[in-house]
Design an enzyme around this catalytic site. Structure first.
Site, PDB file in Angstrom:
ATOM      1  CG  ASP A  98      62.039  56.145  64.988  1.00  0.00           C
ATOM      2  OD1 ASP A  98      61.521  57.112  65.584  1.00  0.00           O
ATOM      3  OD2 ASP A  98      62.349  55.096  65.568  1.00  0.00           O
ATOM      4  CG  ASP A 131      58.310  58.757  68.742  1.00  0.00           C
ATOM      5  OD1 ASP A 131      59.294  58.736  67.967  1.00  0.00           O
ATOM      6  OD2 ASP A 131      57.753  57.721  69.139  1.00  0.00           O
TER       7      ASP A 131
END
Length: 497
Positions: free
Chosen positions: A176, A377
């Protein structure tokens, strides 16, 4: 500073460079002011993508539990450890979560997996918006203090496999880029979700060392507290998921190389959508992420390449300055003091079929107070755009695809097509006009995705519930993306996964 100067000189001296392998070109103006497109249209292989959705189901249904070890080896343990001009270089394989049978086997077809993915994605975006709008605060029962979430909704789309502890115990980890927390589920586990490997037991690790409340490490963790002299942490998510436990120093193993004294969260109470993974590998821009902690060894540089969900190959995650590609198109990172974990880039516009859509650049700007802007992201699947930009972008795409039969909207998508019976279709490519000059042009497979096995494809963009723009992992697939945190640049291409 030297690297930044060289990059600036590179762009000034090379205005017409084309990087065809990753569909990237730098800006080249005609007399009318439009950027020269590459390529404006392409023939999209419909049948191949429909067949792939059926192959996915057959592969999952035919999975043999006895072959799990060999699959783990094939997908997760490839590694390179070498020196490149005295720069450490580590390489790990990446795989999409749909390849994990523990998560995918409960879905009978591609349509169900698609809906589950969009549900995760909507929750991810909602919590990102909540975090970046100043509303991401949660109550920590163990500590009795208010903290800000270190990561927003960890649904997890891509996984790596690393060793934790001494002796090393291999674990699946969600990657992440929007998180600064590295954590694994730990024994004793008062509440744990299902993971593919045995839950990590710190009592069996000779290198595990708890962090005291008074240590500088504890002070550096945003969501920390104290209990019985030990530094505690909690990360809460927008969908009600969370992890909480104690902070520790532990050894991580990347192939044959061990990295000692890495700060990790040892989660004793965990709940969420991380099914299959043991925890999360935070790659954000803060000092407590893995990238930040390895800064002295890797120069704060890493590179990743995400493969499409439906292919058999794996992507890669590499650390070290030696992984930065020669010939990439580099653009400056934009720092947001309100959200230092996230990687922002400048976006000046969007294109369809080689023509820039008339959208004000102000729509994509990061304000002085830290609102809006464009975030890259890995945890978000579908790119979100402010509503005004999305509507103009979508309408431009509709105008260029008016000859294709429409289908009803699906999940978060309002622009879908019935391509059942087609072998190939001619569609426009779409482009991101980056503020520093380069234009990132995407192939059709990065924005026209199948939502079922019957030939329904949707335009994989959606409106943002706020002024925040998010470039998701579907749009990043197949492009080598490199982040050089120390010099403040993001590179695109030139190699594909």
């Amino acid at each position: 500073m030297l690297l930044a100067l060289l990059l600036v000189l590179f762009f000034l001296s090379s205005p017409n460079i084309t990087i065809t392998s990753s569909r990237i070109i730098t800006e080249s103006k005609t007399s009318s002011g439009h950027a020269i497109p590459y390529p404006p249209f392409e023939h999209f292989n419909v049948r191949e993508h429909i067949d792939q959705t059926r192959f996915d189901r057959a592969e999952i249904n035919g999975y043999d539990e006895n072959q799990e070890t060999s699959k783990k080896q094939a997908y997760f343990t490839s590694y390179e450890d070498e020196n490149n001009n005295n720069a450490t270089k580590w390489k790990l394989k990446l795989v999409h979560r749909d390849k994990l049978p523990h998560d995918s086997s409960k879905f009978s077809d591609h349509g169900e997996r698609f809906l589950a993915r969009m549900e995760r994605d909507s929750k991810r975006v909602s919590s990102l918006v909540k975090k970046l709008s100043g509303g991401g605060k949660y109550e920590v029962e163990d500590f009795g203090s208010e903290v800000v979430s270190g990561m927003d909704e960890g649904s997890g789309e891509y996984f790596v496999r690393i060793g934790v502890g001494s002796p090393a115990r291999s674990q699946y980890m969600v990657i992440d880029t929007g998180s600064d927390i590295l954590w694994v589920q730990c024994q004793p586990c008062t509440q744990c979700y299902h993971q593919s490997d045995p839950v990590f037991d710190p009592a069996l690790s000779g290198s595990f060392s708890g962090v005291s409340c008074g240590s500088m490490v504890c002070e550096r963790v945003e969501s920390s507290g104290c209990h019985s002299g030990r530094c505690k942490y909690e990360v809460s998510y927008g969908d009600g998921s969370y992890t909480k436990g104690t902070l520790a120093l532990e050894t991580l193993t990347f192939g044959r190389t061990m990295v000692r004294n890495v700060v990790i969260g040892c989660g004793h109470s965990n709940r969420g959508m991380f099914i299959g993974a043991a925890g999360l590998l935070g790659l954000g821009g803060g000092s407590m992420s893995l990238v930040g902690q390895l800064g002295g060894q890797t120069g704060g540089a890493f590179s990743y390449c995400l493969v499409s969900r439906g292919v058999g190959s794996t992507g890669s995650l590499e650390f070290g300055r030696g992984v930065l590609p020669v010939g990439a198109a580099w653009v400056p990172l934009i720092r947001n003091q309100r959200a230092p974990s996230f990687y922002y880039i400048g976006l000046s516009g969007l294109g369809v079929g080689g023509m820039q859509v008339p959208i004000s650049q102000n729509v994509f700007r990061l304000s002085e107070s830290g609102y809006g802007g464009v975030v890259m992201d890995t945890g978000t699947a579908v790119t979100r755009l402010p509503t005004s930009a999305y509507v103009a972008f979508r309408n431009a795409f509709l105008a260029e695809t008016s000859n294709l039969p429409r289908a009803p909207g699906a999940s978060i998508f309002d622009t879908c097509y019935d391509l059942n019976g087609f072998v190939t279709v001619r569609v426009p490519t779409v482009s991101f006009y980056l503020s520093a000059g380069p234009i990132l042009t995407l192939p059709a497979k990065n924005f026209l995705i199948p939502v079922n096995e019957r030939g329904t494809f949707c335009f994989a963009f959606a409106p943002s519930p706020s002024g925040l723009s998010i470039i998701g992992n579907i749009q990043q697939e197949g492009i080598q993306i490199s982040i050089d945190g120390s010099s403040g640049y993001v590179g695109f291409g030139p190699n594909v996964c």
